[in-house]
Design a protein around this motif. Structure first.
Motif, PDB file in Angstrom:
ATOM      1  N   THR A   5      38.662  51.941  30.624  1.00  0.00           N
ATOM      2  CA  THR A   5      38.744  50.795  31.532  1.00  0.00           C
ATOM      3  C   THR A   5      40.143  50.695  32.135  1.00  0.00           C
ATOM      4  N   LEU A   6      41.147  50.821  31.288  1.00  0.00           N
ATOM      5  CA  LEU A   6      42.540  50.716  31.738  1.00  0.00           C
ATOM      6  C   LEU A   6      42.876  51.838  32.727  1.00  0.00           C
ATOM      7  N   LEU A   7      42.455  53.054  32.426  1.00  0.00           N
ATOM      8  CA  LEU A   7      42.713  54.175  33.343  1.00  0.00           C
ATOM      9  C   LEU A   7      42.015  53.953  34.683  1.00  0.00           C
ATOM     10  N   ASN A   8      40.790  53.427  34.620  1.00  0.00           N
ATOM     11  CA  ASN A   8      40.060  53.169  35.869  1.00  0.00           C
ATOM     12  C   ASN A   8      40.746  52.089  36.707  1.00  0.00           C
ATOM     13  N   LEU A   9      41.370  51.115  36.040  1.00  0.00           N
ATOM     14  CA  LEU A   9      42.119  50.087  36.777  1.00  0.00           C
ATOM     15  C   LEU A   9      43.361  50.705  37.405  1.00  0.00           C
ATOM     16  N   ILE A  10      44.097  51.484  36.603  1.00  0.00           N
ATOM     17  CA  ILE A  10      45.328  52.113  37.110  1.00  0.00           C
ATOM     18  C   ILE A  10      44.994  53.060  38.265  1.00  0.00           C
ATOM     19  N   GLY A  11      43.845  53.738  38.160  1.00  0.00           N
ATOM     20  CA  GLY A  11      43.436  54.694  39.192  1.00  0.00           C
ATOM     21  C   GLY A  11      42.735  54.049  40.372  1.00  0.00           C
ATOM     22  N   CYS A  12      42.651  52.715  40.377  1.00  0.00           N
ATOM     23  CA  CYS A  12      42.020  51.973  41.480  1.00  0.00           C
ATOM     24  C   CYS A  12      40.564  52.384  41.675  1.00  0.00           C
ATOM     25  N   ILE A  13      39.914  52.830  40.606  1.00  0.00           N
ATOM     26  CA  ILE A  13      38.472  53.089  40.657  1.00  0.00           C
ATOM     27  C   ILE A  13      37.772  51.747  40.444  1.00  0.00           C
ATOM     28  N   ASP A  14      38.440  50.873  39.693  1.00  0.00           N
ATOM     29  CA  ASP A  14      37.913  49.552  39.391  1.00  0.00           C
ATOM     30  C   ASP A  14      39.047  48.544  39.612  1.00  0.00           C
ATOM     31  N   THR A  15      38.697  47.252  39.754  1.00  0.00           N
ATOM     32  CA  THR A  15      39.745  46.257  40.022  1.00  0.00           C
ATOM     33  C   THR A  15      39.864  45.252  38.867  1.00  0.00           C
ATOM     34  N   PRO A  16      41.091  44.829  38.560  1.00  0.00           N
ATOM     35  CA  PRO A  16      41.266  43.836  37.496  1.00  0.00           C
ATOM     36  C   PRO A  16      40.590  42.516  37.873  1.00  0.00           C
ATOM     37  N   THR A  17      40.162  41.749  36.876  1.00  0.00           N
ATOM     38  CA  THR A  17      39.624  40.413  37.150  1.00  0.00           C
ATOM     39  C   THR A  17      40.728  39.369  37.041  1.00  0.00           C
ATOM     40  N   SER A  18      41.882  39.746  36.474  1.00  0.00           N
ATOM     41  CA  SER A  18      43.043  38.842  36.454  1.00  0.00           C
ATOM     42  C   SER A  18      44.320  39.671  36.362  1.00  0.00           C
ATOM     43  N   GLY A  19      45.442  39.013  36.703  1.00  0.00           N
ATOM     44  CA  GLY A  19      46.743  39.652  36.568  1.00  0.00           C
ATOM     45  C   GLY A  19      47.177  40.420  37.799  1.00  0.00           C
ATOM     46  N   TYR A  20      48.314  41.101  37.643  1.00  0.00           N
ATOM     47  CA  TYR A  20      48.966  41.808  38.755  1.00  0.00           C
ATOM     48  C   TYR A  20      49.099  43.284  38.395  1.00  0.00           C
ATOM     49  N   LEU A  21      48.719  44.144  39.323  1.00  0.00           N
ATOM     50  CA  LEU A  21      48.789  45.594  39.091  1.00  0.00           C
ATOM     51  C   LEU A  21      49.463  46.265  40.270  1.00  0.00           C
ATOM     52  N   GLU A  22      50.493  47.042  39.955  1.00  0.00           N
ATOM     53  CA  GLU A  22      51.208  47.789  40.982  1.00  0.00           C
ATOM     54  C   GLU A  22      51.178  49.266  40.606  1.00  0.00           C
ATOM     55  N   VAL A  23      50.778  50.097  41.554  1.00  0.00           N
ATOM     56  CA  VAL A  23      50.689  51.546  41.314  1.00  0.00           C
ATOM     57  C   VAL A  23      51.501  52.248  42.395  1.00  0.00           C
ATOM     58  N   CYS A  24      52.405  53.114  41.995  1.00  0.00           N
ATOM     59  CA  CYS A  24      53.289  53.838  42.928  1.00  0.00           C
ATOM     60  C   CYS A  24      53.946  52.852  43.899  1.00  0.00           C
ATOM     61  N   GLY A  25      54.393  51.713  43.384  1.00  0.00           N
ATOM     62  CA  GLY A  25      55.101  50.731  44.199  1.00  0.00           C
ATOM     63  C   GLY A  25      54.205  49.863  45.067  1.00  0.00           C
ATOM     64  N   GLN A  26      52.903  50.033  44.973  1.00  0.00           N
ATOM     65  CA  GLN A  26      51.975  49.304  45.833  1.00  0.00           C
ATOM     66  C   GLN A  26      51.211  48.238  45.032  1.00  0.00           C
ATOM     67  N   ASP A  27      51.220  47.014  45.508  1.00  0.00           N
ATOM     68  CA  ASP A  27      50.374  45.966  44.924  1.00  0.00           C
ATOM     69  C   ASP A  27      48.949  46.278  45.356  1.00  0.00           C
ATOM     70  N   VAL A  28      48.142  46.785  44.435  1.00  0.00           N
ATOM     71  CA  VAL A  28      46.837  47.298  44.861  1.00  0.00           C
ATOM     72  C   VAL A  28      45.836  46.192  45.210  1.00  0.00           C
ATOM     73  N   ALA A  29      46.103  44.973  44.700  1.00  0.00           N
ATOM     74  CA  ALA A  29      45.210  43.861  45.065  1.00  0.00           C
ATOM     75  C   ALA A  29      45.338  43.514  46.546  1.00  0.00           C
ATOM     76  N   GLY A  30      46.469  43.912  47.140  1.00  0.00           N
ATOM     77  CA  GLY A  30      46.698  43.610  48.554  1.00  0.00           C
ATOM     78  C   GLY A  30      46.014  44.591  49.502  1.00  0.00           C
ATOM     79  N   LEU A  31      45.236  45.538  48.976  1.00  0.00           N
ATOM     80  CA  LEU A  31      44.607  46.552  49.836  1.00  0.00           C
ATOM     81  C   LEU A  31      43.105  46.306  49.964  1.00  0.00           C
ATOM     82  N   ASN A  32      42.557  46.526  51.150  1.00  0.00           N
ATOM     83  CA  ASN A  32      41.103  46.452  51.294  1.00  0.00           C
ATOM     84  C   ASN A  32      40.477  47.778  50.840  1.00  0.00           C
ATOM     85  N   ASP A  33      39.135  47.851  50.848  1.00  0.00           N
ATOM     86  CA  ASP A  33      38.447  49.026  50.290  1.00  0.00           C
ATOM     87  C   ASP A  33      38.875  50.333  50.950  1.00  0.00           C
ATOM     88  N   ASN A  34      38.982  50.326  52.285  1.00  0.00           N
ATOM     89  CA  ASN A  34      39.367  51.554  52.986  1.00  0.00           C
ATOM     90  C   ASN A  34      40.782  51.973  52.629  1.00  0.00           C
TER      91      ASN A  34
END
Ligand SMILES: Nc1ncnc2c1ncn2[C@@H]1O[C@H](COP(=O)(O)OP(=O)(O)OP(=O)(O)O)[C@@H](O)[C@H]1O
Ligand SMILES: [Mg+2]
Length: 250
Positions: A68-97
């Motif tokens: 589950t954690l790897l899938n969140l980090i890999g942006c295959i799945d999205t967290p239901t709470s909290g803040y996640l940044e990958v390679c300097g990018q706030d991934v919650a700020g991105l749309n599907d495309n």
């Protein structure tokens, strides 16, 4: 993609400072699966940083939340709470495309069961991520050839996966993950289906690539052989971080 990363919310706790810049930052990240009325809290409230250019491992018993954690980090799945940044990018700020684009540029996966396309040759499997990125043909040929040679599979380039051994399939999977020179390589139990010797060869190959391309690796694993190479170890249990260790190179 061009949007600047949001500021980390003030109330988020900061883990102890790290020597390297983090490639992944999690702040109170939670994941609740809610499938047809079945609610499972897989990740409770996890906060940690993964420093860049390391061999980082997520370890823990079965069902603890590693995949589950790897899938969140890999942006295959999205967290239901909290803040996640990958390679300097706030991934919650991105749309599907934008997520798909971000993932294909920066992140590569190596799966336990290899996940190769059975109808493609070793060469075509490795070339495929470059096709998705619309890399021109001459460059594709050069990069695919170089990485197949690096993993020692040039002679088997025209074999389909069913004409390769387990270790050779995993080497194709490693080559496919690395051909686009990703910033972050995620691997879910990458040595679980390999014998000890082949597992050791794959680990040596990943280390070589890590040094040459300065990539960051995050693994989930139970394999003591792989764990012995860990530079950062994150132990999880029941969806919570219970231990974090930082070591020098072995
Ligand atoms: N799609 C899903 N829907 C509901 N619950 C899920 C789903 N995927 C995983 N879970 C649950 O979330 C928890 C964590 O699962 P996860 O697959 O992340 O564990 P894991 O640490 O990778 O285990 P393993 O070592 O067996 O691979 C488990 O309780 C699991 O049953
Ligand atoms: Mg798992």
């Amino acid at each position: 993609m061009d949007r600047p990363a949001r500021e980390v919310p003030q109330e988020m706790p900061e883990p102890s400072p790290l020597a390297c810049k983090p490639v992944v930052r999690l702040r109170k990240v939670g994941k609740v699966y809610d499938d047809e009325g079945l609610r499972v809290t897989a990740i409770k409230s996890v906060t940690f940083d993964v420093p860049e250019r390391k061999f980082a491992m997520i370890v823990g018993p079965s069902g603890s939340g590693k995949t589950t954690l790897l899938n969140l980090i890999g942006c295959i799945d999205t967290p239901t709470s909290g803040y996640l940044e990958v390679c300097g990018q706030d991934v919650a700020g991105l749309n599907d495309n934008a997520i798909t684009d971000f993932r294909s540029r920066h992140i590569a996966f190596i799966f336990q069961n290899f996940n190769l396309s059975p109808v493609l040759t070793a060469y075509e499997n490795v070339e495929y991520p470059l096709l998705l990125l619309r890399v021109p043909a001459a460059e594709r040929r050069e990069q695919t050839t170089a990485v197949l040679e690096a993993v020692g599979l040039w002679a088997q380039r025209n074999h389909r996966p069913n004409q390769l051994s387990g270790g050779q399939k995993q080497r194709v999977a490693v080559a496919r993950a690395l051909v686009k020179k990703p910033t972050l390589v995620l691997a879910d139990e990458p040595t679980a289906n390999l014998d000890t010797r082949t597992g050791a060869e794959i680990i040596a190959l990943m280390r070589k690539v890590q040094e040459e391309h300065a990539a960051s690796f995050v693994f989930s694993t139970h394999d003591p052989q792989l764990i012995s190479h860990a530079e950062e170890t994150f132990a999880i249990r029941d969806g919570e971080l219970v231990d974090h260790r930082s070591e020098g190179k072995n």
